[in-house]
Motif scaffolding. Structure first.
Motif, PDB file in Angstrom:
ATOM      1  N   TYR A 101       0.828  -1.205   0.000  1.00 10.46           N
ATOM      2  CA  TYR A 101       0.000   0.000   0.000  1.00 10.46           C
ATOM      3  C   TYR A 101       0.867   1.262   0.000  1.00 10.46           C
ATOM      4  CZ  TYR A 101      -3.872  -3.122   1.234  1.00 10.46           C
ATOM      5  OH  TYR A 101      -4.810  -4.123   1.241  1.00 10.46           O
ATOM      6  N   VAL A 102       1.924   1.243   0.810  1.00 14.98           N
ATOM      7  CA  VAL A 102       2.829   2.393   0.867  1.00 14.98           C
ATOM      8  C   VAL A 102       3.487   2.618  -0.489  1.00 14.98           C
ATOM      9  CG1 VAL A 102       4.968   3.300   1.880  1.00 14.98           C
ATOM     10  CG2 VAL A 102       3.273   2.179   3.334  1.00 14.98           C
ATOM     11  N   LEU A 103       3.933   1.531  -1.128  1.00 14.34           N
ATOM     12  CA  LEU A 103       4.574   1.652  -2.437  1.00 14.34           C
ATOM     13  C   LEU A 103       3.613   2.216  -3.480  1.00 14.34           C
ATOM     14  CD1 LEU A 103       6.642  -1.654  -2.722  1.00 14.34           C
ATOM     15  CD2 LEU A 103       7.547   0.667  -2.640  1.00 14.34           C
ATOM     16  N   ILE A 104       2.378   1.717  -3.495  1.00 12.15           N
ATOM     17  CA  ILE A 104       1.410   2.158  -4.506  1.00 12.15           C
ATOM     18  C   ILE A 104       1.040   3.627  -4.308  1.00 12.15           C
ATOM     19  CG2 ILE A 104      -0.975   1.887  -5.293  1.00 12.15           C
ATOM     20  CD1 ILE A 104      -0.678  -1.097  -4.892  1.00 12.15           C
ATOM     21  N   VAL A 105       0.759   4.027  -3.069  1.00  7.69           N
ATOM     22  CA  VAL A 105       0.394   5.421  -2.811  1.00  7.69           C
ATOM     23  C   VAL A 105       1.564   6.343  -3.144  1.00  7.69           C
ATOM     24  CG1 VAL A 105      -0.282   7.078  -1.046  1.00  7.69           C
ATOM     25  CG2 VAL A 105      -1.339   4.827  -1.100  1.00  7.69           C
ATOM     26  N   THR A 106       2.777   5.918  -2.797  1.00  7.48           N
ATOM     27  CA  THR A 106       3.962   6.707  -3.138  1.00  7.48           C
ATOM     28  C   THR A 106       4.093   6.847  -4.647  1.00  7.48           C
ATOM     29  OG1 THR A 106       5.098   5.869  -1.172  1.00  7.48           O
ATOM     30  CG2 THR A 106       6.456   6.903  -2.861  1.00  7.48           C
ATOM     31  N   ALA A 107       3.896   5.738  -5.352  1.00 10.58           N
ATOM     32  CA  ALA A 107       4.011   5.752  -6.807  1.00 10.58           C
ATOM     33  C   ALA A 107       2.992   6.694  -7.447  1.00 10.58           C
ATOM     34  CB  ALA A 107       3.835   4.329  -7.349  1.00 10.58           C
ATOM     35  N   LEU A 108       1.765   6.677  -6.952  1.00 11.68           N
ATOM     36  CA  LEU A 108       0.724   7.540  -7.508  1.00 11.68           C
ATOM     37  C   LEU A 108       0.997   9.008  -7.200  1.00 11.68           C
ATOM     38  CD1 LEU A 108      -2.462   5.425  -6.679  1.00 11.68           C
ATOM     39  CD2 LEU A 108      -1.439   5.805  -8.926  1.00 11.68           C
TER      40      LEU A 108
ATOM     41  N   ILE B 193      13.276   8.943  -7.236  1.00  9.66           N
ATOM     42  CA  ILE B 193      13.587   9.362  -8.603  1.00  9.66           C
ATOM     43  C   ILE B 193      12.885   8.458  -9.607  1.00  9.66           C
ATOM     44  CG2 ILE B 193      15.442   9.778 -10.264  1.00  9.66           C
ATOM     45  CD1 ILE B 193      17.335   9.990  -7.817  1.00  9.66           C
ATOM     46  N   ASN B 194      12.962   7.155  -9.358  1.00  6.40           N
ATOM     47  CA  ASN B 194      12.338   6.191 -10.250  1.00  6.40           C
ATOM     48  C   ASN B 194      10.832   6.406 -10.343  1.00  6.40           C
ATOM     49  OD1 ASN B 194      10.888   3.325 -10.470  1.00  6.40           O
ATOM     50  ND2 ASN B 194      12.819   3.205 -11.573  1.00  6.40           N
ATOM     51  N   PHE B 195      10.190   6.638  -9.211  1.00  3.36           N
ATOM     52  CA  PHE B 195       8.741   6.839  -9.195  1.00  3.36           C
ATOM     53  C   PHE B 195       8.336   8.110  -9.930  1.00  3.36           C
ATOM     54  CE2 PHE B 195       7.481   4.164  -5.236  1.00  3.36           C
ATOM     55  CZ  PHE B 195       7.461   3.040  -6.034  1.00  3.36           C
ATOM     56  N   PHE B 196       9.132   9.137  -9.846  1.00  2.00           N
ATOM     57  CA  PHE B 196       8.818  10.381 -10.546  1.00  2.00           C
ATOM     58  C   PHE B 196       8.960  10.225 -12.065  1.00  2.00           C
ATOM     59  CE2 PHE B 196       9.461  12.906  -6.572  1.00  2.00           C
ATOM     60  CZ  PHE B 196       8.334  13.693  -6.674  1.00  2.00           C
TER      61      PHE B 196
END
Length: 364
Positions: free
Chosen positions: A6-13, A206-209
């Motif tokens: 959940y943390v990864l997905i919300v961060t990614a969005l 950086i990757n998520f952005f």
């Protein structure tokens, strides 16, 4: 452990919706600078508060993030150096100061270099918050708020962001403050980066952005579609990265970044305008051009009947290329073979006549 996902997905969005505008504005490497230099703001705020959970850490990091942007633009506006050089100078200088402070004065606290770079998203569920009787990871709560703020910002200023991104001159003419929009955008980038900083580290931020937005850019051209597709790729990257990280017992940040790279390469290679499609198109165009030139040569009065050696010598074709092209022309009745010589058929003459009219070539 599902809370880690959940943390990864919300961060990614939260990062992907802003990453679209960073990629379109050519500011991808600026994100790299911000995600590292905000460490200086965190360190300074920690020295003042001596509390890693203090909200002043976010404030300090945001200030340093904006200061980073200001310094980069200040150096660029001198026109003495280009953007990449300005980013390199500011990024390395501020990050170096932060690393020195951490290694010298904060080596006995959580602010260590490995965590700063790679992050420890697996530890995110350990830092929890009680909200309306429900317990959730503090990172999940903070990043959800940031995601909502980012969506509201883009919804309210969508037109301004779109115009200032694609045509800043026109944006200035019609009265939009491109500078204000720029600093609002980069301010949110700084806040988002520092909020995600503790959970996923500088590399994954950086990757998520960048990664989802760049991948989406290869497939669509409309801004709204790019934002939606970027969010979809963000969820896919983080979900698969979580799965592989758990299965292989490796760094979650590294696994997610690697998945994002693989998905980008797949899209880059196989999309309708990708590498493979471009190579195949160029090969088809080369074959079509060669066949057309053979027919045009045979349409000349002095070259109405040509041997294999004459055709190969004229176009520099090896045996394989010659037979492939000649076989196509024979099968499609553009040429015919008589006494080891090739000459145009009626259909071939019609083709060359049409080609000359189409491209306004002089008659032979």
């Amino acid at each position: 452990m599902i809370e880690v996902l959940y943390v990864l997905i919300v961060t990614a969005l939260a990062t992907a919706v802003l990453g679209v505008f960073l990629v379109l504005r050519g500011l991808s490497m600026t994100t790299d600078a911000i995600s590292h230099t905000i460490l200086l703001g965190i360190v300074v705020a920690f020295f003042i508060t001596n509390d890693l959970r203090s909200p002043l850490l976010i404030f300090g990091a945001t200030v340093v993030g904006l200061f980073t942007i200001y310094l980069i633009r200040l150096i660029m506006n001198t026109r003495l150096v280009k953007q990449d050089a300005a980013i390199g100078i500011v990024f390395t200088a501020l990050f170096a100061v932060a690393v020195i402070l951490v290694s010298r004065y904060a080596d006995n606290v959580h602010l260590d270099i490995d965590v700063v770079l790679m992050g420890q998203v697996l530890y995110a569920p350990l830092n929890r918050i009680e909200l309306f009787g429900f317990s959730m990871p503090n990172a999940l709560f903070q990043l959800s708020i940031i995601l909502i703020i980012n969506i509201i910002f883009i919804s309210l200023f969508y037109k301004e962001l779109k115009v200032s991104t694609f045509d800043p001159v026109y944006s200035h003419i019609i009265g939009f403050s491109t500078t204000l929009i720029y600093y609002l955008l980069m301010g949110l980038v700084s806040v988002t980066a520092v909020t995600a900083f503790d959970a996923v580290g500088a590399i994954l931020v950086i990757n998520f952005f960048v990664a989802p937005a760049v991948t989406a850019y290869l497939l669509v051209k409309r801004l709204s579609h790019m934002i939606i597709l970027s969010c979809i790729f963000a969820v896919i990257n983080s979900s698969l990265g979580y799965m592989f990280g758990m299965m292989l017992d490796v760094s979650m940040s590294g696994a997610t970044s690697f998945v994002a790279l693989i998905i980008f390469l797949i899209v880059f290679l196989v999309n309708p305008k990708g590498y493979f499609s471009t190579v195949l198109k160029r090969r088809r165009q080369k074959k079509t051009f060669t066949r057309a030139m053979i027919l045009m040569l045979m349409n000349e009065d002095r070259h109405q009947a040509l041997t294999r050696e004459e055709i190969q010598s004229h176009f520099g074709l090896d045996d394989s290329a010659f037979y492939k092209n000649i076989e196509y022309l024979l099968l499609n009745d553009y040429i015919e073979k008589e006494d080891k010589k090739y000459k145009l058929t009626d259909r071939g003459e019609e083709y060359t006549h049409y080609t000359r009219i189409k491209y306004e070539l002089p008659a032979q």
